[in-house]
Scaffold this motif. Structure first.
Motif, PDB file in Angstrom:
ATOM      1  N   ARG A 167       0.813  -1.223   0.000  1.00 40.84           N
ATOM      2  CA  ARG A 167       0.000   0.000   0.000  1.00 40.84           C
ATOM      3  C   ARG A 167       0.844   1.269   0.000  1.00 40.84           C
ATOM      4  O   ARG A 167       0.448   2.294  -0.558  1.00 40.84           O
ATOM      5  N   LEU A 168       2.032   1.204   0.627  1.00 41.12           N
ATOM      6  CA  LEU A 168       2.846   2.411   0.794  1.00 41.12           C
ATOM      7  C   LEU A 168       4.110   2.391  -0.072  1.00 41.12           C
ATOM      8  O   LEU A 168       5.056   3.130   0.205  1.00 41.12           O
ATOM      9  N   SER A 169       4.125   1.588  -1.094  1.00 45.87           N
ATOM     10  CA  SER A 169       5.309   1.505  -1.950  1.00 45.87           C
ATOM     11  C   SER A 169       5.631   2.860  -2.564  1.00 45.87           C
ATOM     12  O   SER A 169       4.738   3.638  -2.927  1.00 45.87           O
ATOM     13  N   GLY A 170       6.932   3.171  -2.675  1.00 44.01           N
ATOM     14  CA  GLY A 170       7.364   4.469  -3.178  1.00 44.01           C
ATOM     15  C   GLY A 170       7.243   4.606  -4.683  1.00 44.01           C
ATOM     16  O   GLY A 170       7.047   3.627  -5.407  1.00 44.01           O
ATOM     17  N   ASN A 171       7.367   5.843  -5.168  1.00 46.64           N
ATOM     18  CA  ASN A 171       7.329   6.121  -6.599  1.00 46.64           C
ATOM     19  C   ASN A 171       8.073   7.426  -6.876  1.00 46.64           C
ATOM     20  O   ASN A 171       8.559   8.093  -5.965  1.00 46.64           O
ATOM     21  N   ALA A 172       8.156   7.802  -8.142  1.00 47.49           N
ATOM     22  CA  ALA A 172       8.927   8.983  -8.533  1.00 47.49           C
ATOM     23  C   ALA A 172       8.324  10.271  -7.971  1.00 47.49           C
ATOM     24  O   ALA A 172       9.050  11.211  -7.622  1.00 47.49           O
ATOM     25  N   GLU A 173       6.993  10.345  -7.868  1.00 46.34           N
ATOM     26  CA  GLU A 173       6.352  11.546  -7.328  1.00 46.34           C
ATOM     27  C   GLU A 173       6.734  11.757  -5.865  1.00 46.34           C
ATOM     28  O   GLU A 173       7.044  12.878  -5.441  1.00 46.34           O
ATOM     29  N   LEU A 174       6.722  10.674  -5.080  1.00 47.30           N
ATOM     30  CA  LEU A 174       7.121  10.775  -3.683  1.00 47.30           C
ATOM     31  C   LEU A 174       8.585  11.172  -3.584  1.00 47.30           C
ATOM     32  O   LEU A 174       8.958  12.031  -2.770  1.00 47.30           O
ATOM     33  N   ARG A 175       9.422  10.567  -4.410  1.00 54.65           N
ATOM     34  CA  ARG A 175      10.845  10.901  -4.392  1.00 54.65           C
ATOM     35  C   ARG A 175      11.058  12.396  -4.642  1.00 54.65           C
ATOM     36  O   ARG A 175      11.861  13.044  -3.976  1.00 54.65           O
ATOM     37  N   SER A 176      10.329  12.954  -5.597  1.00 52.50           N
ATOM     38  CA  SER A 176      10.458  14.369  -5.905  1.00 52.50           C
ATOM     39  C   SER A 176      10.094  15.236  -4.704  1.00 52.50           C
ATOM     40  O   SER A 176      10.775  16.226  -4.407  1.00 52.50           O
ATOM     41  N   ALA A 177       9.027  14.864  -3.984  1.00 49.70           N
ATOM     42  CA  ALA A 177       8.601  15.636  -2.821  1.00 49.70           C
ATOM     43  C   ALA A 177       9.634  15.557  -1.700  1.00 49.70           C
ATOM     44  O   ALA A 177       9.920  16.553  -1.025  1.00 49.70           O
ATOM     45  N   VAL A 178      10.199  14.371  -1.493  1.00 45.99           N
ATOM     46  CA  VAL A 178      11.212  14.200  -0.449  1.00 45.99           C
ATOM     47  C   VAL A 178      12.465  14.999  -0.783  1.00 45.99           C
ATOM     48  O   VAL A 178      13.041  15.674   0.082  1.00 45.99           O
ATOM     49  N   GLU A 179      12.888  14.947  -2.035  1.00 47.06           N
ATOM     50  CA  GLU A 179      14.074  15.696  -2.433  1.00 47.06           C
ATOM     51  C   GLU A 179      13.856  17.203  -2.297  1.00 47.06           C
ATOM     52  O   GLU A 179      14.764  17.946  -1.903  1.00 47.06           O
ATOM     53  N   ALA A 180      12.642  17.659  -2.592  1.00 43.87           N
ATOM     54  CA  ALA A 180      12.341  19.080  -2.427  1.00 43.87           C
ATOM     55  C   ALA A 180      12.421  19.491  -0.957  1.00 43.87           C
ATOM     56  O   ALA A 180      12.934  20.568  -0.627  1.00 43.87           O
ATOM     57  N   GLY A 181      11.930  18.624  -0.077  1.00 45.76           N
ATOM     58  CA  GLY A 181      12.047  18.902   1.353  1.00 45.76           C
ATOM     59  C   GLY A 181      13.494  18.969   1.798  1.00 45.76           C
ATOM     60  O   GLY A 181      13.881  19.823   2.603  1.00 45.76           O
ATOM     61  N   GLY A 182      14.324  18.076   1.255  1.00 41.78           N
ATOM     62  CA  GLY A 182      15.740  18.100   1.574  1.00 41.78           C
ATOM     63  C   GLY A 182      16.405  19.385   1.121  1.00 41.78           C
ATOM     64  O   GLY A 182      17.261  19.939   1.824  1.00 41.78           O
TER      65      GLY A 182
END
Length: 337
Positions: free
Chosen positions: A123-138
């Motif tokens: 249900r919580l598997s990652g994807n490119a959209e999530l990666r983009s949001a995490v990198e923006a937070g970083g």
């Protein structure tokens, strides 16, 4: 129809760019999580990769002392893992804060920790959209100087996050680059503020999380923080007493230190997980990743040369997180750029 554990491992290994010419190493503890070991082996074989299972007698740390790591198994384990391209950690407690993890990834190996039940993994598997949001937070953290967190109960905590060398943890749930570690599933960004710079007051409210106790806070608890260390824990309910008792049990000043701080970014993660599931089957990633939570931790901080098996992650609801006065989370809701 839900996927089997092996099917989910195959999809995850594909996200991690495992190929047929690679060797997968699986680090496990004897007699623990055997179904994860079997699924990881089967997934590697379906992809065509070589696979090696590395069983240790015990690598996880307990929730209470006494605890003394047996280092005799580490050297041969590292030697074998060093021959692998992709390493999967299915130990019970994980090697997140251990020297084993840093030495494996430091040699350029990809490393993935897996602990949650199968349906949570899917249900919580990652994807490119999530990666983009995490990198923006970083990027927001890396460009800032001061992190400030408040809540309506009176919390007001600040920490120094200045400098381009600020250690930042980006977790989006998969590893597809050399030297990267991640935890499947995940969806948050966190930093390690400069050691001994956290100052102020943390006020926990009922419904906040206590990990790895895997339960919700039941009473209001106030923690006073000076120079990066918790100086007092107070409250009228049981939780203040229990937190004090836990910290004191280790007889180690390092367990009172604040470690990483950050916020969740995974919209699919639900705060109700500890009540929906048997909490002892969970590792706590759903609460850590819930969008808009503020999460801070105690104890271990490899960037401050602080290693201790005592480590709490505490995700909180309803907080406002500001970087240099600009909110990235307001009252528990992510602020859109």
């Amino acid at each position: 129809m839900p996927k089997t554990l092996t099917e989910n491992f195959v999809e995850q290994f594909t996200l991690c760019k495992v190929t047929a010419d690679e060797t997968v190493g699986i680090i496990a503890e004897l007699g623990q999580k055997d179904e994860y070991v079997a699924a990881a082996v089967a997934a590697a074989r379906q992809i065509g990769a070589g696979v090696l299972v590395l069983h240790a007698s015990s690598l996880s740390s307990p929730n209470l002392p006494p605890y003394a790591a047996d280092g005799r198994e580490v050297a041969p384990l590292l030697a074998a893992a060093g021959e692998c391209d992709f390493v999967v950690d299915v130990t019970v407690g994980g090697l997140i804060h251990s020297d084993v993890r840093t030495r494996i990834t430091g040699n350029g190996k990809r490393m993935l920790f897996v602990a949650e039940p199968n349906d949570v993994l899917e249900r919580l598997s990652g994807n490119a959209e999530l990666r983009s949001a995490v990198e923006a937070g970083g990027n927001r953290l890396r460009s800032g100087r001061t992190l400030r967190v408040t809540n309506p109960a009176g919390m007001d905590l600040t920490a120094d996050i200045s400098g381009e060398d600020l250690p930042i943890t980006h977790q989006w749930g998969y590893v597809d680059e050399p030297g990267r570690w991640d935890h499947w599933p995940s969806g948050f960004v966190a930093c390690f503020p400069h050691d001994r710079t956290a100052e102020g007051r943390i006020v926990l409210q009922p419904g906040d999380g206590l990990i790895p106790w895997q339960r919700y806070v039941r009473d209001t608890v106030t923690l006073e923080v000076e120079k990066g260390f918790i100086k007092s824990v107070s409250g009228n309910g049981a939780d203040a007493h229990l937190l004090n008792d836990y910290f004191e049990a280790w007889n180690d000043s390092e367990v009172w230190a604040l470690s990483h701080m950050g916020w969740g970014l995974l919209e699919r993660a639900r705060w109700s997980a500890f009540d929906v599931y048997d909490p002892r089957t969970l590792y706590g990633q759903e609460l850590r990743s819930t969008a808009g939570n503020f999460m801070w931790s105690t104890g271990s901080n490899r960037f401050a040369d602080r290693e201790t098996p005592a480590h709490l992650d505490i995700p909180m609801r309803g907080c406002t997180v500001e970087i240099d006065g600009v909110a990235v989370v307001r009252d528990g809701i992510i602020v859109a750029d």
